[in-house]
Design a protein around this motif. Structure first.
Motif, PDB file in Angstrom:
ATOM      1  N   VAL A  65      65.204  89.738  60.241  1.00  0.00           N
ATOM      2  CA  VAL A  65      64.765  88.827  61.192  1.00  0.00           C
ATOM      3  C   VAL A  65      63.085  88.946  61.018  1.00  0.00           C
ATOM      4  O   VAL A  65      62.400  89.718  60.833  1.00  0.00           O
ATOM      5  CB  VAL A  65      64.985  89.385  62.732  1.00  0.00           C
ATOM      6  N   VAL A  66      62.754  87.603  60.520  1.00  0.00           N
ATOM      7  CA  VAL A  66      61.227  87.384  60.448  1.00  0.00           C
ATOM      8  C   VAL A  66      60.751  86.413  61.535  1.00  0.00           C
ATOM      9  O   VAL A  66      61.430  85.581  61.980  1.00  0.00           O
ATOM     10  CB  VAL A  66      60.920  86.581  58.965  1.00  0.00           C
ATOM     11  N   GLN A  67      59.643  87.069  62.049  1.00  0.00           N
ATOM     12  CA  GLN A  67      59.000  86.235  63.077  1.00  0.00           C
ATOM     13  C   GLN A  67      58.227  85.071  62.647  1.00  0.00           C
ATOM     14  O   GLN A  67      57.294  85.321  61.728  1.00  0.00           O
ATOM     15  CB  GLN A  67      58.002  87.379  63.835  1.00  0.00           C
ATOM     16  N   ASP A  68      58.551  84.050  63.229  1.00  0.00           N
ATOM     17  CA  ASP A  68      57.553  82.792  62.976  1.00  0.00           C
ATOM     18  C   ASP A  68      56.308  82.910  63.367  1.00  0.00           C
ATOM     19  O   ASP A  68      55.936  83.843  64.379  1.00  0.00           O
ATOM     20  CB  ASP A  68      58.311  81.443  63.488  1.00  0.00           C
ATOM     21  N   THR A  69      55.256  82.027  62.886  1.00  0.00           N
ATOM     22  CA  THR A  69      53.950  82.206  63.120  1.00  0.00           C
ATOM     23  C   THR A  69      53.455  80.791  63.883  1.00  0.00           C
ATOM     24  O   THR A  69      53.963  79.882  63.608  1.00  0.00           O
ATOM     25  CB  THR A  69      53.142  82.304  61.772  1.00  0.00           C
ATOM     26  N   LYS A  70      52.528  81.067  64.652  1.00  0.00           N
ATOM     27  CA  LYS A  70      51.762  79.790  65.503  1.00  0.00           C
ATOM     28  C   LYS A  70      50.631  79.169  64.350  1.00  0.00           C
ATOM     29  O   LYS A  70      50.036  78.198  64.795  1.00  0.00           O
ATOM     30  CB  LYS A  70      51.120  80.302  66.436  1.00  0.00           C
ATOM     31  N   ASP A  71      50.483  79.836  63.159  1.00  0.00           N
ATOM     32  CA  ASP A  71      49.637  79.277  62.391  1.00  0.00           C
ATOM     33  C   ASP A  71      49.746  77.822  61.734  1.00  0.00           C
ATOM     34  O   ASP A  71      48.904  77.077  61.653  1.00  0.00           O
ATOM     35  CB  ASP A  71      49.350  80.285  61.027  1.00  0.00           C
ATOM     36  N   THR A  72      51.069  77.263  61.785  1.00  0.00           N
ATOM     37  CA  THR A  72      51.500  75.972  61.503  1.00  0.00           C
ATOM     38  C   THR A  72      52.638  75.749  62.615  1.00  0.00           C
ATOM     39  O   THR A  72      53.138  76.308  63.090  1.00  0.00           O
ATOM     40  CB  THR A  72      52.451  76.256  60.237  1.00  0.00           C
ATOM     41  N   ASP A  73      52.579  74.200  62.739  1.00  0.00           N
ATOM     42  CA  ASP A  73      53.516  73.610  63.561  1.00  0.00           C
ATOM     43  C   ASP A  73      54.938  73.403  62.981  1.00  0.00           C
ATOM     44  O   ASP A  73      54.928  72.266  62.336  1.00  0.00           O
ATOM     45  CB  ASP A  73      52.927  72.173  63.907  1.00  0.00           C
ATOM     46  N   THR A  74      55.593  74.325  63.265  1.00  0.00           N
ATOM     47  CA  THR A  74      57.324  74.386  62.670  1.00  0.00           C
ATOM     48  C   THR A  74      58.319  74.509  63.719  1.00  0.00           C
ATOM     49  O   THR A  74      58.684  75.381  63.712  1.00  0.00           O
ATOM     50  CB  THR A  74      57.176  75.212  61.638  1.00  0.00           C
ATOM     51  N   PRO A  75      58.331  73.466  64.300  1.00  0.00           N
ATOM     52  CA  PRO A  75      59.270  73.321  65.567  1.00  0.00           C
ATOM     53  C   PRO A  75      61.028  73.696  65.133  1.00  0.00           C
ATOM     54  O   PRO A  75      61.572  74.309  65.997  1.00  0.00           O
ATOM     55  CB  PRO A  75      59.348  71.910  66.005  1.00  0.00           C
TER      56      PRO A  75
END
Length: 315
Positions: A65-75
């Motif tokens: 599991v890799v946590q997404d980041t809020k650095d980019t807008d990736t819905p």
């Protein structure tokens, strides 16, 4: 001989999941859910995601599991199999994405995470992303269904699966391309291309699930079915209505002690008939999890959330 089912999958845990307006233009499975605000969509998706991971791990599937980041807008980051694939010779492939905001999902730290988990990755990446400059796209194992054991690549052409790029990919990877067109009837009655092949078909070691009715051209339909039969696949036929419930969006994975599972959403499972379930279970067990929010807002289901890892272990 290549292995069809992987014991390891990569999954991206979402931080800002929502209905992606850039993909909705040709993904007719996305829909707005009544009573769900943008603020509570992501928490619902995370709840479904975590439950799904738990189900997979409970049967011995190795989930990275890799946590997404809020650095980019990736819905749509929850669907990694569209931008990357991992192969048993150590090759990693990067794919050109239709939606501009989905191109931001590509992240190099995924390589480090997998290497830290004990996998070997070749120095040279097979990178097709420059095709985006020409508005040409091929969205990974969303667009292509790989029969790894028989070296075939099944592709339904769409704005997200370019024929010339499919052929180039197949030449680079010694695969036989099986190319066709698959359609769905949209809400307003139009017959339009299905956006990803993995919505209407799935291939396991000894069987294939397919919506043959979505292939309107009889010669193409016959070609696809003949290739599957030639390779000894038992064909599980699903209907267009079942495709609308994501019954084509399934993936066979390997759990503990080599036991095989066909993974799908609860919505997909509940759309199947008793006869279809029996037919599938004659080949492998079924594992399902509720993914209703992810399916409605993302227009993708269980298979889309799983990037199979076939990489060799590091020495």
């Amino acid at each position: 001989m290549s292995q069809q089912a992987s014991n390891t999958v990569l999954m991206i845990r979402p931080v800002q999941f929502r209905m992606n307006e850039q993909t909705a233009v040709n993904n007719y499975y996305q829909k707005k859910l009544e009573g769900l605000t943008p603020e509570n969509v992501n928490p619902k998706a995370v709840e479904e995601f975590d439950g799904f991971v738990e189900r997979l791990r409970s049967v011995g599937v190795n989930v990275v599991v890799v946590q997404d980041t809020k650095d980019t807008d990736t819905p749509d980051s929850i669907f990694p199999n569209n931008w990357i694939s991992f192969h048993e010779d150590g090759t990693v492939v990067l794919y050109p994405m239709f939606a501009e905001n989905r191109r931001l999902e590509r992240r190099e730290d995924v390589f480090d995470i997998l290497e830290d988990a004990g996998f070997h990755i070749n120095d040279e990446i097979l990178d097709y992303t420059s095709a985006e400059e020409d508005n040409v796209f091929l969205e990974g194992t969303g667009s292509m269904i790989l029969d790894r054991e028989n070296d075939r690549c099944y592709v339904a052409l769409s704005p997200r699966a370019d024929e010339e790029l499919v052929i180039e990919f197949c030449e680079d990877n010694d695969l036989d391309p099986v190319i066709f067109e698959a359609y769905q009837t949209t809400a307003d009655g139009e017959r339009l291309p299905i956006y990803h092949t993995n919505v209407m078909m799935s291939i396991g070691e000894t069987f294939a699930v397919i919506c043959a009715d979505s292939i309107d051209d009889k010669a193409e339909r016959k070609l696809v079915l003949n290739k599957l039969k030639e390779d000894g696949k038992d064909i599980v036929y699903i209907t267009e209505e079942q495709v609308n419930h994501f019954a084509g969006n399934m993936l066979q994975v390997e759990g503990a002690e080599g036991k095989l599972y066909l993974v799908m959403s609860t919505q997909a499972y509940e759309s199947l008939t008793d006869a279809q379930i029996k037919q599938i279970e004659s080949h492998c067990a079924i594992l399902h999890a509720p993914l209703y929010t992810i399916e409605a807002c993302g227009g993708g289901s269980a298979r889309c959330m799983l990037a199979e890892v076939f990489l060799p272990k590091a020495e």
